[in-house]
Design an enzyme around this catalytic site. Structure first.
Site, PDB file in Angstrom:
ATOM      1  N   ASN A  80       0.795  -1.229   0.000  1.00 47.98           N
ATOM      2  CA  ASN A  80       0.000   0.000   0.000  1.00 47.98           C
ATOM      3  C   ASN A  80       0.832   1.286   0.000  1.00 47.98           C
ATOM      4  O   ASN A  80       0.348   2.326  -0.453  1.00 47.98           O
ATOM      5  CB  ASN A  80      -0.931  -0.027   1.227  1.00 47.98           C
ATOM      6  CG  ASN A  80      -1.565   1.310   1.499  1.00 47.98           C
ATOM      7  OD1 ASN A  80      -2.483   1.719   0.785  1.00 47.98           O
ATOM      8  ND2 ASN A  80      -1.059   2.035   2.486  1.00 47.98           N
ATOM      9  N   LYS A 140       1.169   3.428 -11.374  1.00 49.15           N
ATOM     10  CA  LYS A 140      -0.036   2.651 -11.036  1.00 49.15           C
ATOM     11  C   LYS A 140      -0.463   1.744 -12.202  1.00 49.15           C
ATOM     12  O   LYS A 140      -1.037   0.687 -11.979  1.00 49.15           O
ATOM     13  CB  LYS A 140      -1.167   3.583 -10.594  1.00 49.15           C
ATOM     14  CG  LYS A 140      -0.845   4.349  -9.301  1.00 49.15           C
ATOM     15  CD  LYS A 140      -0.560   3.425  -8.112  1.00 49.15           C
ATOM     16  CE  LYS A 140      -0.409   4.196  -6.802  1.00 49.15           C
ATOM     17  NZ  LYS A 140      -0.150   3.314  -5.653  1.00 49.15           N
ATOM     18  N   TYR A 190       3.234   9.282 -11.468  1.00 45.70           N
ATOM     19  CA  TYR A 190       2.275   8.585 -10.595  1.00 45.70           C
ATOM     20  C   TYR A 190       1.358   7.634 -11.370  1.00 45.70           C
ATOM     21  O   TYR A 190       1.317   6.431 -11.068  1.00 45.70           O
ATOM     22  CB  TYR A 190       1.492   9.617  -9.769  1.00 45.70           C
ATOM     23  CG  TYR A 190       0.539   8.982  -8.788  1.00 45.70           C
ATOM     24  CD1 TYR A 190       1.007   8.279  -7.683  1.00 45.70           C
ATOM     25  CD2 TYR A 190      -0.841   9.076  -8.965  1.00 45.70           C
ATOM     26  CE1 TYR A 190       0.132   7.687  -6.786  1.00 45.70           C
ATOM     27  CE2 TYR A 190      -1.716   8.496  -8.069  1.00 45.70           C
ATOM     28  CZ  TYR A 190      -1.226   7.794  -6.983  1.00 45.70           C
ATOM     29  OH  TYR A 190      -2.095   7.205  -6.096  1.00 45.70           O
TER      30      TYR A 190
HETATM   31  P1  NAD Z   1      -0.651   8.553   2.944  1.00 46.42           P
HETATM   32  O1  NAD Z   1       0.329   9.519   2.414  1.00 46.42           O
HETATM   33  O2  NAD Z   1      -1.696   9.006   3.880  1.00 46.42           O
HETATM   34  O3  NAD Z   1       0.108   7.301   3.564  1.00 46.42           O
HETATM   35  C1  NAD Z   1       1.154   6.725   2.855  1.00 46.42           C
HETATM   36  C2  NAD Z   1       1.754   5.623   3.667  1.00 46.42           C
HETATM   37  O4  NAD Z   1       2.906   5.179   2.953  1.00 46.42           O
HETATM   38  C3  NAD Z   1       2.209   6.065   5.040  1.00 46.42           C
HETATM   39  O5  NAD Z   1       1.973   5.008   5.950  1.00 46.42           O
HETATM   40  C4  NAD Z   1       3.714   6.272   4.860  1.00 46.42           C
HETATM   41  O6  NAD Z   1       4.458   5.975   6.018  1.00 46.42           O
HETATM   42  C5  NAD Z   1       4.015   5.230   3.810  1.00 46.42           C
HETATM   43  N1  NAD Z   1       5.217   5.573   3.076  1.00 46.42           N
HETATM   44  C6  NAD Z   1       5.465   6.698   2.351  1.00 46.42           C
HETATM   45  N2  NAD Z   1       6.731   6.642   1.882  1.00 46.42           N
HETATM   46  C7  NAD Z   1       7.254   5.468   2.319  1.00 46.42           C
HETATM   47  C8  NAD Z   1       8.513   4.828   2.170  1.00 46.42           C
HETATM   48  N3  NAD Z   1       9.504   5.381   1.468  1.00 46.42           N
HETATM   49  N4  NAD Z   1       8.702   3.633   2.781  1.00 46.42           N
HETATM   50  C9  NAD Z   1       7.711   3.055   3.492  1.00 46.42           C
HETATM   51  N5  NAD Z   1       6.506   3.597   3.664  1.00 46.42           N
HETATM   52  C10 NAD Z   1       6.292   4.791   3.079  1.00 46.42           C
HETATM   53  O7  NAD Z   1      -1.244   7.853   1.663  1.00 46.42           O
HETATM   54  P2  NAD Z   1      -2.686   7.271   1.321  1.00 46.42           P
HETATM   55  O8  NAD Z   1      -3.455   8.356   0.690  1.00 46.42           O
HETATM   56  O9  NAD Z   1      -3.263   6.503   2.444  1.00 46.42           O
HETATM   57  O10 NAD Z   1      -2.244   6.300   0.134  1.00 46.42           O
HETATM   58  C11 NAD Z   1      -2.029   4.929   0.309  1.00 46.42           C
HETATM   59  C12 NAD Z   1      -2.011   4.303  -1.058  1.00 46.42           C
HETATM   60  O11 NAD Z   1      -3.231   4.607  -1.715  1.00 46.42           O
HETATM   61  C13 NAD Z   1      -0.900   4.833  -1.967  1.00 46.42           C
HETATM   62  O12 NAD Z   1      -0.365   3.767  -2.724  1.00 46.42           O
HETATM   63  C14 NAD Z   1      -1.620   5.819  -2.874  1.00 46.42           C
HETATM   64  O13 NAD Z   1      -0.984   5.964  -4.115  1.00 46.42           O
HETATM   65  C15 NAD Z   1      -2.976   5.146  -2.993  1.00 46.42           C
HETATM   66  N6  NAD Z   1      -4.065   6.055  -3.380  1.00 46.42           N
HETATM   67  C16 NAD Z   1      -4.472   7.051  -2.548  1.00 46.42           C
HETATM   68  C17 NAD Z   1      -5.505   7.895  -2.946  1.00 46.42           C
HETATM   69  C18 NAD Z   1      -6.007   9.010  -2.056  1.00 46.42           C
HETATM   70  O14 NAD Z   1      -6.837   9.832  -2.527  1.00 46.42           O
HETATM   71  N7  NAD Z   1      -5.603   9.104  -0.808  1.00 46.42           N
HETATM   72  C19 NAD Z   1      -6.103   7.692  -4.192  1.00 46.42           C
HETATM   73  C20 NAD Z   1      -5.667   6.680  -5.005  1.00 46.42           C
HETATM   74  C21 NAD Z   1      -4.636   5.850  -4.579  1.00 46.42           C
END
Ligand code: NAD
Length: 247
Positions: free
Chosen positions: A90, A159, A155
């Protein structure tokens, strides 16, 4: 739904990953939360333990782009919990620069975490999932993996690659009873969205057919379904969780 199962969740310290850790623990799994830094991992563990001290949860912060570090972390999970059944890839980052302003190092950084780390996690998990008689890998894709986005090409490219890893490994690993799926969230109310002024969230929400952004729990519940035996014949699927948002 996950009683007796052991799950590893990367990026489990906040946002979608944290909600997933919480939901998996509530549903009887033992969970290893992988984050980027000791402080954020410790804070997440503290919060989860405060919710229920009986939760069996551990945390680590390996460099996910380094295969050796991931392998070592998974061996620690096996030592602590005896096996691994579920991997949630994730952790992810994004950037929105137009191509001419896009720093090639930033492109590499996105690929390192969003793609290479997913490959590393899958590769390191497979021996454990085989040993457990099968298992479930779920990757976090995005709604932009369908049609791209008009800026920040790294990005969506990452994906699209996640979808490719998911579909290919589903075909490669099915014979071991390992299911591989992805969840593709739309705009979800994680820290970044929560920090926006309400009127901006309303503007983002307007074109979404369901009329609102998603909540992290609504993505987590899809991870739960795909990880559980309820999805025992689901593999190679990219599950959209985006309120029918077409971008
Ligand atoms: P967030 O930024 O709130 O959390 C990201 C998480 O990834 C955190 O736990 C952080 O510690 C971890 N992380 C970041 N860099 C890291 C690294 N180098 N090593 C280890 N861990 C690392 O993100 P989110 O919004 O919860 O996103 C989670 C996933 O969902 C991601 O893959 C993101 O691309 C995807 N996503 C999010 C959204 C959205 O709108 N929030 C939409 C589509 C996809």
């Amino acid at each position: 739904m996950l009683k007796g199962k052991v799950a590893v969740i990367t990026g489990g310290t906040r946002g979608i990953g944290f909600s997933t850790a919480e939901m998996f623990l509530k549903n009887g799994a033992k969970v290893a939360v992988l984050g980027s830094r000791k402080e954020t991992v410790d804070a997440a563990l503290e919060k989860l333990k405060a919710a229920d001290p009986s939760y069996e949860v551990i945390g680590m912060y390996p460099d996910l782009s380094d295969y050796g570090a991931v392998e070592k972390a998974f061996a620690q999970v096996k030592d602590a919990f005896g096996k691994i059944d579920i991997l949630i890839n994730n952790a992810g980052i994004s950037a929105r620069e137009p191509i001419e302003a896009y720093d090639p190092d930033a492109f590499k950084k996105i690929m390192d975490l969003n793609v290479t780390a997913v490959f590393n996690g899958c590769k390191a998990a497979v021996p454990y999932l085989k040993e457990a008689g099968g298992g479930s890998i779920i990757n976090t894709s995005s709604m932009v993996s369908l049609n791209g986005q008009p800026s920040g090409v790294g990005y969506p490219a990452s994906k699209f690659a996640v979808n490719g890893l998911t579909k290919s490994l589903a075909r490669e690993l099915g014979k071991y009873n390992i299911r591989v799926n992805a969840v593709a969230p739309g705009v979800t109310r994680t820290d970044m969205v929560a920090a926006l002024p309400e009127e901006m969230v309303a503007r983002v929400s307007a074109p979404i057919p369901l009329g609102r952004v998603g909540e992290p729990e609504e993505v987590a519940s899809c991870f739960l379904f795909l990880a559980s035996d309820m999805a025992s014949y689901v593999s190679g699927t990219i599950l959209s969780v985006d309120g029918a948002n077409i971008v």
